[in-house]
Write a protein that holds these residues in place. Sequence first.
Motif, PDB file in Angstrom:
ATOM      1  N   ALA B 126      -2.022   7.025   7.826  1.00 24.55           N
ATOM      2  CA  ALA B 126      -2.957   6.724   6.987  1.00 24.55           C
ATOM      3  C   ALA B 126      -3.111   7.492   5.800  1.00 24.55           C
ATOM      4  O   ALA B 126      -2.911   6.501   3.965  1.00 24.55           O
ATOM      5  CB  ALA B 126      -4.698   6.136   7.508  1.00 24.55           C
ATOM      6  N   PRO B 136      -0.214   2.240  -0.911  1.00 23.03           N
ATOM      7  CA  PRO B 136      -0.591   1.220   0.239  1.00 23.03           C
ATOM      8  C   PRO B 136       0.119   0.375   1.224  1.00 23.03           C
ATOM      9  O   PRO B 136       0.085   0.037   2.223  1.00 23.03           O
ATOM     10  CB  PRO B 136      -1.844   1.172   0.131  1.00 23.03           C
ATOM     11  CG  PRO B 136      -2.351   1.490  -1.675  1.00 23.03           C
ATOM     12  CD  PRO B 136      -0.882   1.369  -1.819  1.00 23.03           C
ATOM     13  N   GLU B 137       0.640  -0.585   0.477  1.00 20.97           N
ATOM     14  CA  GLU B 137       1.175  -1.645   1.307  1.00 20.97           C
ATOM     15  C   GLU B 137       2.102  -1.174   2.210  1.00 20.97           C
ATOM     16  O   GLU B 137       2.558  -1.469   3.152  1.00 20.97           O
ATOM     17  CB  GLU B 137       1.713  -2.878   0.162  1.00 20.97           C
ATOM     18  CG  GLU B 137       1.158  -3.970  -0.258  1.00 20.97           C
ATOM     19  CD  GLU B 137       0.760  -2.954  -1.874  1.00 20.97           C
ATOM     20  OE1 GLU B 137       1.158  -2.060  -2.115  1.00 20.97           O
ATOM     21  OE2 GLU B 137       0.314  -3.746  -2.414  1.00 20.97           O
ATOM     22  N   VAL B 139       2.452   2.384   3.651  1.00 23.69           N
ATOM     23  CA  VAL B 139       1.111   2.984   4.653  1.00 23.69           C
ATOM     24  C   VAL B 139       1.113   1.480   5.730  1.00 23.69           C
ATOM     25  O   VAL B 139       1.228   1.742   7.282  1.00 23.69           O
ATOM     26  CB  VAL B 139       0.262   3.835   3.888  1.00 23.69           C
ATOM     27  CG1 VAL B 139      -0.081   4.103   5.278  1.00 23.69           C
ATOM     28  CG2 VAL B 139       1.178   4.973   3.033  1.00 23.69           C
ATOM     29  N   VAL B 140       0.662   0.368   5.527  1.00 25.91           N
ATOM     30  CA  VAL B 140      -0.130  -0.800   6.062  1.00 25.91           C
ATOM     31  C   VAL B 140       1.265  -0.881   6.962  1.00 25.91           C
ATOM     32  O   VAL B 140       1.132  -1.198   8.438  1.00 25.91           O
ATOM     33  CB  VAL B 140      -0.697  -1.657   5.295  1.00 25.91           C
ATOM     34  CG1 VAL B 140      -0.904  -2.809   6.370  1.00 25.91           C
ATOM     35  CG2 VAL B 140      -1.801  -1.088   5.132  1.00 25.91           C
ATOM     36  N   VAL B 143       1.931   1.453   9.747  1.00 21.84           N
ATOM     37  CA  VAL B 143       0.863   1.858  10.445  1.00 21.84           C
ATOM     38  C   VAL B 143       1.396   0.506  11.904  1.00 21.84           C
ATOM     39  O   VAL B 143       1.197   0.711  12.832  1.00 21.84           O
ATOM     40  CB  VAL B 143      -1.106   1.456  10.131  1.00 21.84           C
ATOM     41  CG1 VAL B 143      -2.097   1.528  10.924  1.00 21.84           C
ATOM     42  CG2 VAL B 143      -0.894   2.978   8.783  1.00 21.84           C
ATOM     43  N   ALA B 144       1.788  -0.415  11.434  1.00 21.43           N
ATOM     44  CA  ALA B 144       1.721  -1.727  11.598  1.00 21.43           C
ATOM     45  C   ALA B 144       3.299  -1.260  13.004  1.00 21.43           C
ATOM     46  O   ALA B 144       2.840  -1.232  13.575  1.00 21.43           O
ATOM     47  CB  ALA B 144       1.951  -3.004  11.019  1.00 21.43           C
TER      48      ALA B 144
END
Lengths: 296, 296
Positions: B126, B136-137, B139-140, B143-144
């Motif tokens: 994160a 941030p797209e 990074v998300v 994480v997924a």
Amino acid sequence: MNFPAHWQARREWIDRALDEYLPPAEAPPTRLHQAMRYSVLGGGKRLRPMLVLDSVAAVGGEPEKALLTACAFECVHTYSLIHDDLPCMDDDDFRRGRPSCHRAFDEATALLAGDALLTLGFQLAAQNAEVKGVSPERVVRVVAELSTAAGATGMVGGQVMDLEAEHREPDAALVEAIHLRKTTALIRAAVRCGAILGGATEKQLEALTQYGKLIGLAFQIMDDVLDIIGDEKTLGKPVGRDQERAKVTYPYVFGLEQSQARAQELIAQAQDALSAFGSEADPLRALATFIVQREQ
Amino acid sequence: MNFPAHWQARREWIDRALDEYLPPAEAPPTRLHQAMRYSVLGGGKRLRPMLVLDSVAAVGGEPEKALLTACAFECVHTYSLIHDDLPCMDDDDFRRGRPSCHRAFDEATALLAGDALLTLGFQLAAQNAEVKGVSPERVVRVVAELSTAAGATGMVGGQVMDLEAEHREPDAALVEAIHLRKTTALIRAAVRCGAILGGATEKQLEALTQYGKLIGLAFQIMDDVLDIIGDEKTLGKPVGRDQERAKVTYPYVFGLEQSQARAQELIAQAQDALSAFGSEADPLRALATFIVQREQ
């Protein structure tokens, strides 16, 4: 507003969502999935997801857009219960009125079910970015909040301090330091994440952070109190376990009466923290009151 | 390109970053932090972070912008080793040439150090959003990817299947199903996350996904092979443990020679998957070759 009805509806909503997000019991590896479902769906107050949803509403957001994150918090909370109950930790045989996960299954399965639930928590939080109108910026903040609250400086750190403090002469500073990490960090993060997803202003976020910290502390104090005066049947776990294990608790340091008074005081301060909010924050106000009145 | 020098430099860079990102040994709770540092900083090939960084470079991105995510993968990998070694799991006393975490500390500390490292993995992933130029797209998505690869349908699921398969008559389908989850999922995700952060096109991502899957499988086959023919000193752990525990392994099903041939074949296919890439993918090509030639 009829709060018991509100909570009931919310609980059902959360339970349905958890049932949907958890891996199906019949898909392999079935034993793992069954253990995960056993622990998550076996009751519980759903306090943390409730706080996420009610915080979204308090800042004028749409709770349904934060349902994935709400469930993420319940997964992370349940993982912590499963690992806490393991023989090398608190060695507890009962949880929520039923055998704890490693008693119902076995140690290895319980360990891995906990691991999988912690991981699922982050998966659900990330998945929240797929909901229309939820920006990836906010989701990244949620993942950061959740991981910080759950990790070495939060919940896990509190767990270690709790184990280290057993049989040690406790003082007020130590018991508060443990409580702040072990329980408060995740409760505070649930409130903050709801606020972030709901689009809180900086001022609102600050007020809700304060609220979350105060109710989190009060919640753990009441947990300690209920371990002494609570009813085993209502609690779903044996009482007196803290004393048995010589845990550092609030009542141990301050006595029972002063602990209850302290919880009341914290809740009053939590209500004050919400003073700038309108009726949208009424569910949060009622939740705070519930925390000191609860019997389980 | 001098690959040993490239790897050496990368390893030092990764080790310095891990040292910085891990909680300091002298900060409380010290025992937890020391256990985390003991397990992460006690050596290791750093294959997963290396794959993240080299995949970023392969699609023309800047590896330094993915350093946090690279370290996230090493944290998640190390957590899995700590939990695997616990008495209720594989009950292994040695890892990377030293006592395993629960032997050097104790079971509760090892359990919690693993929990904290898994959590830290998501925290670092994160945090990568704070790096300039990282959206941030992306990074998300990371994480997924990381959570899916580590969770019930990935690494943890493979661990359960591995335990369940002990003392069972293995076949080719079962051993491959276990390997795909237990090891391949995280290796494949490391490659994918590097590609995502580096700004891969859909076509590049597809090719690298294929590469990651193929080298992941080859890596686990070689792991099984080294458990039979490897040198204990070089490996840093006792050999013959798989047979002792009646594990379902590749050599058990296919024999030693055919297993090695299969690994070679997978690596050749992995090289093919990179055919559309230029010299930027040379480190990935060299890593693939290293996997079948490695002695540890």
